[in-house]
Design a protein around this motif. Structure first.
Motif, PDB file in Angstrom:
ATOM      1  N   GLY A 177       0.768  -1.231   0.000  1.00  0.00           N
ATOM      2  CA  GLY A 177       0.000   0.000   0.000  1.00  0.00           C
ATOM      3  C   GLY A 177       0.799   1.282   0.000  1.00  0.00           C
ATOM      4  N   CYS A 189       3.535   4.062  -1.502  1.00  0.00           N
ATOM      5  CA  CYS A 189       4.195   4.552  -2.714  1.00  0.00           C
ATOM      6  C   CYS A 189       5.389   5.424  -2.360  1.00  0.00           C
ATOM      7  CB  CYS A 189       3.197   5.340  -3.581  1.00  0.00           C
ATOM      8  SG  CYS A 189       1.970   4.284  -4.390  1.00  0.00           S
ATOM      9  N   ASN A 216      -8.189  -5.078  -4.303  1.00  0.00           N
ATOM     10  CA  ASN A 216      -8.832  -4.362  -3.189  1.00  0.00           C
ATOM     11  C   ASN A 216      -9.857  -5.303  -2.556  1.00  0.00           C
ATOM     12  OD1 ASN A 216      -9.560  -2.272  -1.435  1.00  0.00           O
ATOM     13  ND2 ASN A 216     -11.077  -1.451  -2.858  1.00  0.00           N
ATOM     14  N   ASP A 271      -3.773  -0.371  -9.238  1.00  0.00           N
ATOM     15  CA  ASP A 271      -2.595  -0.122  -8.411  1.00  0.00           C
ATOM     16  C   ASP A 271      -3.005   0.583  -7.127  1.00  0.00           C
ATOM     17  OD1 ASP A 271      -3.137   2.481  -9.156  1.00  0.00           O
ATOM     18  OD2 ASP A 271      -1.180   2.883 -10.039  1.00  0.00           O
ATOM     19  N   GLU A 272      -2.024   1.162  -6.422  1.00  0.00           N
ATOM     20  CA  GLU A 272      -2.296   1.840  -5.157  1.00  0.00           C
ATOM     21  C   GLU A 272      -3.204   3.061  -5.334  1.00  0.00           C
ATOM     22  OE1 GLU A 272       1.597  -0.327  -4.795  1.00  0.00           O
ATOM     23  OE2 GLU A 272       0.616   0.918  -6.312  1.00  0.00           O
ATOM     24  N   CYS A 278       1.571   2.677  -8.625  1.00  0.00           N
ATOM     25  CA  CYS A 278       1.601   4.001  -7.991  1.00  0.00           C
ATOM     26  C   CYS A 278       1.415   5.148  -8.996  1.00  0.00           C
ATOM     27  CB  CYS A 278       2.901   4.194  -7.212  1.00  0.00           C
ATOM     28  SG  CYS A 278       3.019   3.161  -5.725  1.00  0.00           S
ATOM     29  N   PRO A 330      -1.232  -4.415  -5.948  1.00  0.00           N
ATOM     30  CA  PRO A 330      -0.727  -3.608  -4.833  1.00  0.00           C
ATOM     31  C   PRO A 330      -0.844  -4.285  -3.476  1.00  0.00           C
ATOM     32  CG  PRO A 330      -2.882  -2.811  -5.522  1.00  0.00           C
ATOM     33  CD  PRO A 330      -2.482  -3.853  -6.515  1.00  0.00           C
ATOM     34  N   GLN A 363       2.540  -6.385  -3.874  1.00  0.00           N
ATOM     35  CA  GLN A 363       3.611  -5.790  -4.678  1.00  0.00           C
ATOM     36  C   GLN A 363       4.312  -6.835  -5.550  1.00  0.00           C
ATOM     37  OE1 GLN A 363       5.923  -3.711  -1.638  1.00  0.00           O
ATOM     38  NE2 GLN A 363       4.820  -1.822  -2.064  1.00  0.00           N
TER      39      GLN A 363
END
Length: 466
Positions: free
Chosen positions: A193, A195, A229, A338-339, A387, A435, A438
């Motif tokens: 989570g 960046c 998510n 992504d994040e 990110c 994310p 990673q």
């Protein structure tokens, strides 16, 4: 380093001693054959040299510990690859035996059982080693943190120039520790989570998990991975979709990695039942228990909610279905998560096939911002987001792929880089970043493949990996 510091201190003390000497004191001349010696007492009120020497000794010990831990982590990586290969081979063998159990003798079945026990023992051994390594890293971090505090106090209390060299050494140790912990975390416990890093610096060797759930090499089109998510209680869920063509008809979800490997889905979602919700291409992601994919008819963004079992679509203005990635047809709308949220890449007739990136408003399921780039989409192997930065890949040779291009949506700047990584096989049809751990997930000629991702420590600075 300590010797240099002592000389500087001795010189200062000598000068101070001479300036404080009484003027009435008689000066004497020393002949060349004689030597002049003096003793200087440096109390801690002038500078705590003893404390600094102890810190230096501790730094050498910590450096040695870190080198040992880094070598252990490298060993963990190599062992994991070996164990994965063993598990894949054994899983394939068991799958073949399940199809025709009568063709195998009790002795052969017993040999397989022994292999399973051996792998279990290896995993237990590795887990114990990992736990010890974690304990050591925590201990080292506490030591370094404590020493940085001491050095900061010395720097503010005494002469900054004298402490600076020592402080730099500890900062190097701290950076080495962070890299060691990073490598450990990327394998076993990712720090997700965040960046707070720069661009990607390199990828690990490919980790081969399994042949697709159909155990069929003909299912070379598809994808797999984790929810980017996940809903509460579904953090360990995996998904897979595979086919012998680019038509997307079903999505399988698995409670955890073990059940993915054992081909035990907790649910198979059919996209062609009372209504035709099928898609095209290998360009989907799962986010919030919802599959985002390229809708087949009409050509549009599609999403299938696996909780409510409903689907909807949105036509993307100007998007063209004539420009796909290099390795596979029908990848015209490519989704990524992504994040920073949900994205889709595509091309338009107006851009003449150049890559276009859209940021998706998830609530409205519509594009809220669009970015145009200068690379021709059919020359790209695949693309993914990390990110808020797009990374595009291309083939170098049959064994090597390369991240060659980045586009930063925060600055709207593009860069050409060279980050080579090893392919499991020559062609692949799916590549996406997740994310939550990673990692990069690849579907490579029917196999589940993944990569650990390393980042530069300097934020927003592109560096070429040689």
């Amino acid at each position: 380093m300590i010797t240099i510091l002592f000389c500087l201190l001795f010189l200062r003390a000598t000068l101070a001693f001479q300036s404080l000497a009484p003027s009435s004191e008689k000066n004497e001349t020393v002949s060349p054959s004689q030597s002049c010696t003096c003793e200087a007492f440096l109390p801690d009120t002038i500078f705590p040299m003893g404390e600094l020497e102890l810190l230096e000794k501790s730094s050498l010990q910590i450096s040695h510990k870190l080198e040992l831990e880094i070598s252990k982590i490298e060993l963990f990586e190599s062992k994991l690859i070996i164990y994965m290969d063993k598990i894949v081979n054994l899983t394939l063998l068991i799958g073949i035996m399940e199809k025709d159990p009568d063709s195998y003798t009790e002795v052969q079945i017993e040999e397989v059982k022994i292999q399973i026990k051996q792998i279990e023992a290896l995993i237990v051994e590795l887990q114990a080693s990992i736990e010890i390594s974690v304990t050591v890293l925590v201990s080292i971090r506490k030591e370094i943190t404590s020493m940085i505090v001491i050095l900061t106090r010395l720097e503010t209390t005494y002469d900054k120039n004298l402490v600076l060299l020592t402080r730099r050494e500890y900062i190097k140790l701290q950076q080495k520790l962070e890299e060691c912990e990073r490598r450990h975390n990327e394998i076993f416990d990712p720090n997700i989570g965040s960046c707070d890093h720069g661009f990607i610096s390199r990828l690990s060797k490919p980790i081969i998990s399994h042949l697709n759930a159909h155990l069929n090499a003909g299912h070379r089109y598809g994808g797999w991975g984790k929810d980017s998510n996940p809903l509460h209680g579904f953090e360990n869920m995996y998904w897979y979709s595979g086919s012998s063509n680019t038509l997307v008809s079903q999505v399988n979800v698995y409670a955890d990695y073990y059940r993915l490997i054992m081909r035990q889905p907790m649910k198979t979602h059919e996209l062609y039942t009372s209504r035709d919700w099928r898609g095209l291409g290998n360009n989907y992601v799962v986010r919030g228990n919802t599959v985002y994919y390229q809708f087949r008819e009409p050509f549009s963004m599609g999403k299938f909610n696996m909780t409510s079992q409903t689907a909807e679509y949105r036509v993307v203005p100007s998007a063209s279905n004539k420009f796909s990635y290099f390795y596979s047809a029908n990848q015209n709308l490519d989704f990524a998560a992504d994040e920073n949220g949900l994205w889709v890449t595509y091309s338009t007739g107006g851009s003449k096939g150049k890559l276009v990136l859209g940021k998706i408003d998830e609530a409205a399921f519509a594009l809220k911002e669009v970015y145009e780039m200068n690379i021709y989409k059919p020359s790209v192997g695949n693309a993914f987001m990390v990110c808020g930065v797009l990374y595009a890949t291309r083939s170098v040779d049959i064994k090597t792929e390369e991240i060659f291009y980045t586009y930063n949506t925060h600055t709207r700047k593009e860069s050409y880089v060279s980050i080579p990584f090893e392919k499991f096989q020559e062609t692949y049809v799916y590549l996406d970043y997740n994310p939550t751990d990673q990692k990069l997930y690849m579907y490579n000629d029917g196999y589940y493949v993944s990569y650990h991702v390393w980042f530069h420590q300097n934020k927003n600075k592109v560096q070429v990996l040689i």
